[in-house]
Scaffold this active site. Structure first.
Site, PDB file in Angstrom:
ATOM      1  N   LEU A  22      -6.484  -1.370  -0.556  1.00 12.88           N
ATOM      2  CA  LEU A  22      -6.433  -1.848   0.831  1.00 12.88           C
ATOM      3  C   LEU A  22      -7.116  -3.217   0.894  1.00 12.88           C
ATOM      4  CD1 LEU A  22      -7.165   1.400   2.872  1.00 12.88           C
ATOM      5  CD2 LEU A  22      -5.072   0.640   1.763  1.00 12.88           C
ATOM      6  N   SER A  23      -6.430  -4.199   0.398  1.00  9.41           N
ATOM      7  CA  SER A  23      -6.952  -5.564   0.325  1.00  9.41           C
ATOM      8  C   SER A  23      -5.839  -6.506   0.744  1.00  9.41           C
ATOM      9  CB  SER A  23      -7.394  -5.895  -1.103  1.00  9.41           C
ATOM     10  OG  SER A  23      -8.340  -4.974  -1.581  1.00  9.41           O
ATOM     11  N   GLU A  24      -5.477  -6.421   2.016  1.00  6.70           N
ATOM     12  CA  GLU A  24      -4.272  -7.122   2.469  1.00  6.70           C
ATOM     13  C   GLU A  24      -4.362  -8.620   2.226  1.00  6.70           C
ATOM     14  OE1 GLU A  24      -5.981  -4.984   4.431  1.00  6.70           O
ATOM     15  OE2 GLU A  24      -4.623  -3.256   4.535  1.00  6.70           O
ATOM     16  N   HIS A  38      -1.510  -0.338  16.197  1.00  3.53           N
ATOM     17  CA  HIS A  38      -0.381  -0.050  15.304  1.00  3.53           C
ATOM     18  C   HIS A  38       0.961  -0.332  15.967  1.00  3.53           C
ATOM     19  CE1 HIS A  38      -3.323   1.863  12.774  1.00  3.53           C
ATOM     20  NE2 HIS A  38      -2.443   2.413  11.981  1.00  3.53           N
ATOM     21  N   PHE A  79      -1.723  -9.704  11.554  1.00  5.85           N
ATOM     22  CA  PHE A  79      -2.798 -10.536  12.127  1.00  5.85           C
ATOM     23  C   PHE A  79      -3.871 -10.782  11.063  1.00  5.85           C
ATOM     24  CE2 PHE A  79      -1.563  -8.249  16.227  1.00  5.85           C
ATOM     25  CZ  PHE A  79      -0.699  -9.256  16.622  1.00  5.85           C
ATOM     26  N   GLN A  91       2.594  -1.609   5.931  1.00  3.13           N
ATOM     27  CA  GLN A  91       2.927  -0.371   6.634  1.00  3.13           C
ATOM     28  C   GLN A  91       2.807  -0.513   8.141  1.00  3.13           C
ATOM     29  OE1 GLN A  91       0.664   3.100   5.474  1.00  3.13           O
ATOM     30  NE2 GLN A  91       1.138   2.744   3.329  1.00  3.13           N
ATOM     31  N   GLU A 140       0.831  -1.204   0.000  1.00  5.61           N
ATOM     32  CA  GLU A 140       0.000   0.000   0.000  1.00  5.61           C
ATOM     33  C   GLU A 140       0.867   1.255   0.000  1.00  5.61           C
ATOM     34  OE1 GLU A 140      -1.997  -1.239   3.497  1.00  5.61           O
ATOM     35  OE2 GLU A 140      -3.445  -2.482   2.411  1.00  5.61           O
TER      36      GLU A 140
END
Lengths: 324, 322
Positions: free
Chosen positions: A56-58, A128, A86, A80, A29
């Site tokens: 944003l499609s991990e 984060h 997870f 990032q 990303e």
């Protein structure tokens, strides 16, 4: 000698590996602009087919990388935020990691997962600030946590060349480290090989990632009381047990400082593995995050749950007083 | 380059049917442990789709995946050996029913995590094309998968990057025991259309209809088109998993099952052959499967000393557990 920052070392490793091997490509990303400040300039140099900025499609792009690896490419996936791991644990463990075994050796999945900023960045709070390297060691994925710019370069290069998935955790607290480095000496660092950062006689301190620098500082502070050896495993899994045993069998004492939650953290594994093999003259100690830690927002609370120099100092001093 | 020969299509459907029936017998006799998810009733989908693919094209399957692997051309003998956990199996006995794979023919594996494989296939097809190998792919998944977020993420990526993957939804009416009406808001084709992916419904019980729909989509994809979705309406003739043979779960009425079984892809495609041709194919399939079962049962079990073989492609050796 030129100064090399940890972050620039990562950029340099990506650049060198992409230049050396055109099967290497990046996805993640905001990497076209380098939001993590690791990939700036790479889009211009290597083009959009090798620097894929993703939605944003991990979960999808992590498995996309698995598929690309099955087809012969060597993806490097940037995350990032450490806690995103997870979200993609399923894709990495159930698919990337399991495919070689489940297919009976028909394939390899050479993917590198790069986390440039793992662990606390004071103020980034609960979602984060994780540093989940022990989780990946537990499931058996090659996991590295470089402490220095030269190792950041060398371990990332080795990860990209490795034929199995590798997670590269670059600790947020190490990203600003700068070292004098002769660029000509930058080279891949072997996976699974630790290094003694400071020689000592009385106690071996195993420190992971950015905590290597804390351990070295503490060792200097205590230099007139105790001779501390600092061992940097560099790779968490597979762990360089032989290298550590060589140290511990000389010092007879062991302290581990590990930025993992306490229960099932790598410190527990390191201590157990040593105790299975050699007797110690004093009970081993570990300094870790608390059980089940969620990093709180307020800076004083954030620091309160991270392993730090004071706790490490206390652990070393207690270990020196103790006798088995 | 699609294979429109009705006899060959019939043979694939019949092969899968009889393979599954023999596998169920081997479950009952204890030769296959862990059971299987029978593909009975859905054979026309794998057969029809794969008849429209080239040898170099890629597929991914599901936990109900025997049909996908066989239709793409895997050796039934090594497939059966895999189900029996033998060293001679496709995966050397390391994968079993839910993970059978043959990468040499483009089968990137049956995959037992619902909704997981389309993203993998998308990456693989994209990578092959980056390397100058213009393949297309077909990814099979069930109606249960359409409620998995990962699947919808994969739809988006495939459409965004125009990766030619055929998204084949095998709508057999149930996700394990959950009926589609109880699980799917909106429609299956509507999910694809939301991403700008062309979507069509086809009668999954008619192998030739599936082949024709696939051939048209594949032609568009080879011509530069992006992903397409085919919703193949079908019916699972047997259990979700063979455990149901022992533990009856009441989620389908006998009448519904009888109605569902009344449209049998083996008969629908078989009717396109002369009785003599059909008998010849049937006999050849039995011979093939006799040999497959014999091969499977004659194969050695893996050596327990090799239980960690292939854990790492790099040759890394893991510590043992004691």
């Amino acid at each position: 000698m030129p100064r090399l920052s940890y972050r620039k070392a990562l950029t340099r490793a990506l650049t060198d590996e992409m230049t050396r091997d055109e099967s290497v490509f990046l996805l993640g990303e905001d990497i076209r602009v380098g939001a993590s400040n690791v990939t700036p300039g790479l889009l211009k140099r290597f083009g959009p087919d090798r620097v894929l900025d993703t939605p944003l499609s991990e979960q999808a792009f992590t498995s996309f990388a698995t598929g690309a690896a099955l087809a012969g490419l060597r993806p490097v996936v940037e995350f990032q935020i450490p806690s995103l791991l997870f979200l993609v644990f399923e894709q990495i463990v159930n698919h990337a990691h399991k495919f070689p075994m489940m297919t009976g050796g028909q394939c390899s999945v050479p993917v590198t997962y790069l986390v440039p900023g793992s662990g606390s960045r004071t103020g980034w709070a609960g979602q984060h600030s994780d540093h989940p390297y022990s989780l990946f060691a537990h499931v058996g994925i090659v996991t590295v946590v470089p402490a220095t710019p030269a190792d950041a370069y060398g371990l990332l290069a080795s990860a990209i060349r490795h034929d199995d998935p590798v997670v590269v955790f670059a600790p947020a607290a190490a990203l600003e480290v700068r070292d004098d480095v002769d660029f000509a000496t930058l080279a891949p660092v072997p996976l699974g090989r630790g290094v003694v950062r400071r020689a000592g006689d009385d106690v071996t301190v195993v420190a992971v990632g950015h905590l290597v620098h804390d351990a070295l500082a503490v060792a200097e502070e205590l230099a007139d009381q105790v001779s501390v050896e600092v061992f940097d495993p560099r790779t968490i899994y597979p762990f360089d047990l032989d290298g550590l045993l060589d140290s511990v069998s000389r010092t007879g004492r062991l302290v581990v400082v590990d930025d993992s939650n306490r229960s099932c953290g790598i410190a527990a594994e390191i201590i157990t593995s040593v105790l299975e093999r050699v007797p110690l003259v004093a009970p081993p100690r570990r300094v870790t995050r608390p059980d089940g830690a969620v990093l709180p927002f307020a800076p004083v609370l954030d620091r309160a749950v991270q392993p730090g120099r004071e706790q490490l100092t206390a652990a070393i001093q207690l270990t020196m007083k103790d006798r088995s | 380059m699609t294979d429109a020969d009705p006899a060959r299509l019939y043979r694939t459907v019949r092969l899968i049917r009889r393979f599954e029936e023999r596998a169920i017998a081997l479950v009952r006799s204890g030769h296959i442990v862990g059971g299987i998810h029978p593909y009975l009733g859905q054979e026309g989908i794998a057969a029809g789709v794969c008849a429209a693919l080239d040898a170099g094209d890629l597929v991914t399957g599901t936990h109900r995946g025997h049909g996908h692997v066989l239709a793409k051309g895997a050796d039934p003998a090594r497939m059966m050996a895999e189900l029996c956990g033998r060293e001679t199996g496709l995966n050397r006995g390391r994968g079993g029913s839910m993970h059978a794979a043959d990468l040499s023919i483009g089968v990137l594996g049956a995959n037992a995590i619902v909704g997981a494989s389309p993203a993998i296939l998308t990456g693989a097809v994209w990578a092959h094309r980056q390397r100058g190998n213009p393949v297309v792919g077909a990814s099979f998944f069930g109606d249960g998968a359409v409620n998995e977020g990962m699947l919808l993420e994969a739809f988006n990526l495939a459409a965004l990057w125009r990766v030619p993957v055929l998204l084949v939804c095998e709508n057999n009416g149930y996700a394990t025991t959950m009926p589609v009406a109880g699980a799917v808001a909106g429609t299956i084709t509507g999910r694809a259309e939301a991403f700008g992916i062309p979507a069509v419904v086809v009668d999954g019980q008619d192998p030739e209809a599936v082949r024709q729909v696939t051939a048209a989509a594949v032609a568009r994809m080879r011509d530069g088109g992006g992903p397409e979705l085919v919703e193949a309406r079908t019916y699972r003739f047997d259990a979700h998993h063979t455990f149901e043979h022992a533990v009856r779960l009441a989620y389908r009425t006998p009448q519904e099952v009888a109605d569902g079984r009344s449209r049998d892809p083996v008969d629908i495609q078989g009717a396109r052959l002369s009785p003599a041709d059909r008998e010849a194919v049937d006999a050849e399939v039995e011979t093939t499967l006799d040999a497959a079962v014999a091969f499977a049962l004659a194969g050695p079990e893996p050596d327990p000393a090799g239980a960690l073989d292939h854990l790492y492609a790099s040759g890394l050796t893991a510590r043992g557990g004691s």
